[in-house]
Design an enzyme around this catalytic site. Structure first.
Site, PDB file in Angstrom:
ATOM      1  N   CYS A  40      -5.897   2.064   5.844  1.00  0.00           N
ATOM      2  CA  CYS A  40      -6.520   0.826   6.309  1.00  0.00           C
ATOM      3  C   CYS A  40      -5.897   0.467   7.665  1.00  0.00           C
ATOM      4  O   CYS A  40      -4.927   1.093   8.105  1.00  0.00           O
ATOM      5  CB  CYS A  40      -6.325  -0.295   5.299  1.00  0.00           C
ATOM      6  SG  CYS A  40      -4.620  -0.899   5.175  1.00  0.00           S
ATOM      7  N   HIS A  83       0.857  -1.192   0.000  1.00  0.00           N
ATOM      8  CA  HIS A  83       0.000   0.000   0.000  1.00  0.00           C
ATOM      9  C   HIS A  83       0.894   1.242   0.000  1.00  0.00           C
ATOM     10  O   HIS A  83       2.061   1.178   0.410  1.00  0.00           O
ATOM     11  CB  HIS A  83      -0.899   0.014   1.231  1.00  0.00           C
ATOM     12  CG  HIS A  83      -1.892  -1.097   1.269  1.00  0.00           C
ATOM     13  ND1 HIS A  83      -2.977  -1.085   2.122  1.00  0.00           N
ATOM     14  CD2 HIS A  83      -1.983  -2.261   0.576  1.00  0.00           C
ATOM     15  CE1 HIS A  83      -3.683  -2.183   1.946  1.00  0.00           C
ATOM     16  NE2 HIS A  83      -3.099  -2.910   1.014  1.00  0.00           N
ATOM     17  N   CYS A  94      -2.064  -0.317   7.436  1.00  0.00           N
ATOM     18  CA  CYS A  94      -1.217   0.872   7.277  1.00  0.00           C
ATOM     19  C   CYS A  94      -1.198   1.709   8.549  1.00  0.00           C
ATOM     20  O   CYS A  94      -0.150   2.237   8.935  1.00  0.00           O
ATOM     21  CB  CYS A  94      -1.691   1.694   6.082  1.00  0.00           C
ATOM     22  SG  CYS A  94      -1.445   0.841   4.509  1.00  0.00           S
ATOM     23  N   GLU A 148       0.997   3.817   1.925  1.00  0.00           N
ATOM     24  CA  GLU A 148       1.503   4.205   3.242  1.00  0.00           C
ATOM     25  C   GLU A 148       2.661   3.313   3.686  1.00  0.00           C
ATOM     26  O   GLU A 148       3.691   3.811   4.154  1.00  0.00           O
ATOM     27  CB  GLU A 148       0.380   4.153   4.286  1.00  0.00           C
ATOM     28  CG  GLU A 148      -0.777   5.082   3.991  1.00  0.00           C
ATOM     29  CD  GLU A 148      -1.893   4.458   3.138  1.00  0.00           C
ATOM     30  OE1 GLU A 148      -3.010   4.990   3.164  1.00  0.00           O
ATOM     31  OE2 GLU A 148      -1.644   3.440   2.458  1.00  0.00           O
TER      32      GLU A 148
END
Length: 159
Positions: free
Chosen positions: A85, A55, A88, A57
């Site tokens: 999420c 992801h 993260c 992040e």
């Protein structure tokens, strides 16, 4: 038009989200800032790279840690185009990030489409953690980010 420092960095996270799409990824981007300087940027290429942790992040946190040669990012701010999420958020917590600023909230529609793990509320999780992260939502960016997400979805349907 004057943009605050947070807005300027969130605008850069949105630019990262656009780069992510250009590279064949999910429309999410992030920037990590420490001492008013960008120390890392991230795009969301997890599905393209067969990496479920890829992801935006987590990518930017990895880059920041690699560049600074430490897993301790105490005092840094994570700017994320989308609300992080749970994964993260947890990585940000473990890295010592002080603040998370995001521009688009998680919606039930995004959850239904599988863009999130579920309806987990990181604000509530944050309250229960040993160390709280300051979390800020800047709604000024939500429509721009939703437009990018919808455009990305349209392109997927056309393929």
């Amino acid at each position: 038009m004057f943009l605050s420092e947070d807005e300027q960095f969130l605008e850069l996270a949105l630019e990262q989200a656009k780069k992510s799409v250009e590279q064949g990824g999910f429309p999410a981007g992030s920037v990590i800032v420490q001492n008013r300087k960008i120390i890392a940027k991230g795009v969301s290429l997890g599905s393209k790279l067969n990496d479920p942790t890829g992801h935006a992040e987590t990518t930017s946190i990895r880059e920041a840690s690699r560049k600074s040669q430490t897993a301790d990012l105490t005092g840094a701010t994570l700017y994320a185009s989308l609300q992080p999420c749970l994964m993260c958020f947890s990585v940000a917590n473990w890295s010592g990030i002080k603040r998370i600023v995001f521009g688009c909230r998680k919606t039930s529609e995004m959850i239904e489409k599988g863009f999130y793990e579920g309806a987990t509320d990181i604000i509530q999780v944050n309250k229960e953690n040993n160390r709280q992260i300051e979390i800020e939502y800047l709604p000024k960016f939500e429509n721009k980010i939703l437009d990018l997400l919808r455009s990305w979805e349209s392109e997927l349907k056309e393929k």
